[in-house]
Design an enzyme around this catalytic site. Structure first.
Site, PDB file in Angstrom:
ATOM      1  N   HIS A  13      62.608   9.800  43.885  1.00 30.50           N
ATOM      2  CA  HIS A  13      63.904   9.846  44.560  1.00 30.50           C
ATOM      3  C   HIS A  13      63.758  10.318  46.007  1.00 30.50           C
ATOM      4  O   HIS A  13      63.219  11.404  46.266  1.00 30.50           O
ATOM      5  CB  HIS A  13      64.814  10.809  43.792  1.00 30.50           C
ATOM      6  CG  HIS A  13      66.230  10.817  44.254  1.00 30.50           C
ATOM      7  ND1 HIS A  13      66.933  11.984  44.496  1.00 30.50           N
ATOM      8  CD2 HIS A  13      67.100   9.817  44.499  1.00 30.50           C
ATOM      9  CE1 HIS A  13      68.165  11.703  44.857  1.00 30.50           C
ATOM     10  NE2 HIS A  13      68.297  10.387  44.879  1.00 30.50           N
ATOM     11  N   HIS A  55      70.524   9.829  53.989  1.00 29.44           N
ATOM     12  CA  HIS A  55      71.529   9.797  52.933  1.00 29.44           C
ATOM     13  C   HIS A  55      72.934  10.084  53.452  1.00 29.44           C
ATOM     14  O   HIS A  55      73.864   9.316  53.236  1.00 29.44           O
ATOM     15  CB  HIS A  55      71.172  10.811  51.838  1.00 29.44           C
ATOM     16  CG  HIS A  55      72.189  10.898  50.741  1.00 29.44           C
ATOM     17  ND1 HIS A  55      73.294  11.719  50.809  1.00 29.44           N
ATOM     18  CD2 HIS A  55      72.280  10.246  49.563  1.00 29.44           C
ATOM     19  CE1 HIS A  55      74.019  11.575  49.718  1.00 29.44           C
ATOM     20  NE2 HIS A  55      73.429  10.690  48.937  1.00 29.44           N
TER      21      HIS A  55
END
Length: 246
Positions: A13, A55
């Site tokens: 991730h 992000h």
């Protein structure tokens, strides 16, 4: 399933989870040192249309900058420190373009899951540009990147721009019509919060000829449950806990 699934079960991730500054090449390198050969990352656009990895919509949490990342040109973004927030070890680590992340992965034989993460209001344009760039960067490669997004408009734009690139619908809830939405977008996979998978939802996805991926799995009991259900890929922060070779 009609076609073999070319991606591994274990996906790191944002590069290396929380062990290095997320969405940086330092994180990719650390994930690779732990044996991972596929990484998940987030891609958005700078004000001048350069796809880069980050992000959040805003810069404060993971860089030395302030404000909305998508409102600044790449030249300004490239000067930011994207490592000091994490630890002194990574002070000065820069933000990375999708192109540079692709070169790192292609040179080393790694695979990529690109989450299209638009700055609010730029969903369609982000989907178009990221898909076009991915198509260019992975031209003639046997295994293309997997494009995913929570934003259906971004996925539709990716489909319309580069229909040959595989797509996955990200879900944090199984809203009414979730499977029909994925079908309409031409998705090959459903990527959802790991708690949403059970025998019924896995069977539904399989019946629709879609693969089953989960985020973000950081506990052994959760991973064991997903393996027992027969899901296809597990996205984790815990690159230090789960061996992708196991």
């Amino acid at each position: 399933m009609n076609a073999p699934w070319p991606y591994p079960r274990w996906v790191a991730h944002r590069g290396a989870g929380k062990l290095a500054p997320e969405n940086t090449l330092a994180a990719f390198r650390l994930g690779a040192q732990h044996g991972y050969r596929m990484f998940e990352c987030d891609a958005k656009l700078s004000a001048d249309g350069v796809p880069f990895l980050m992000h959040d919509a805003t810069l404060e949490r993971t860089t030395s900058g302030r404000g909305t990342g998508g409102e600044q040109p790449w030249h300004a973004l490239s000067q930011l420190d994207a490592g000091s927030w994490h630890s002194r070890t990574y002070a000065g680590e820069p933000l990375v373009t999708l192109a540079n992340a692709a070169r790192f992965c292609l040179h080393n034989g790694y695979l990529l899951n690109i989450e299209i993460k638009p700055t609010p209001g730029t969903e369609r344009r982000t989907g178009e540009v990221v898909a076009r760039e991915a198509q260019r960067l992975w031209a003639d490669q046997a295994i293309p990147p997997l494009l995913t997004s929570f934003k259906t408009e971004a996925l539709a734009a990716a489909r319309d721009t580069a229909s040959d690139l595989p797509r996955g619908l990200l879900l944090d809830t199984l809203h009414a019509g979730w499977l029909d939405t994925a079908r309409d977008l031409g998705c090959v996979a459903i990527v959802c919060n790991h708690a949403l998978w059970d025998a019924q939802t896995v069977a539904q996805a399989r019946a629709a000829d879609m693969r089953t991926l989960s985020y973000t799995v950081n506990d052994e009991w959760a991973a064991e449950r997903l393996v027992a259900l027969g899901t296809d890929s597990i996205i984790t922060d815990r690159v230090d806990l789960f061996s992708p070779a196991a």
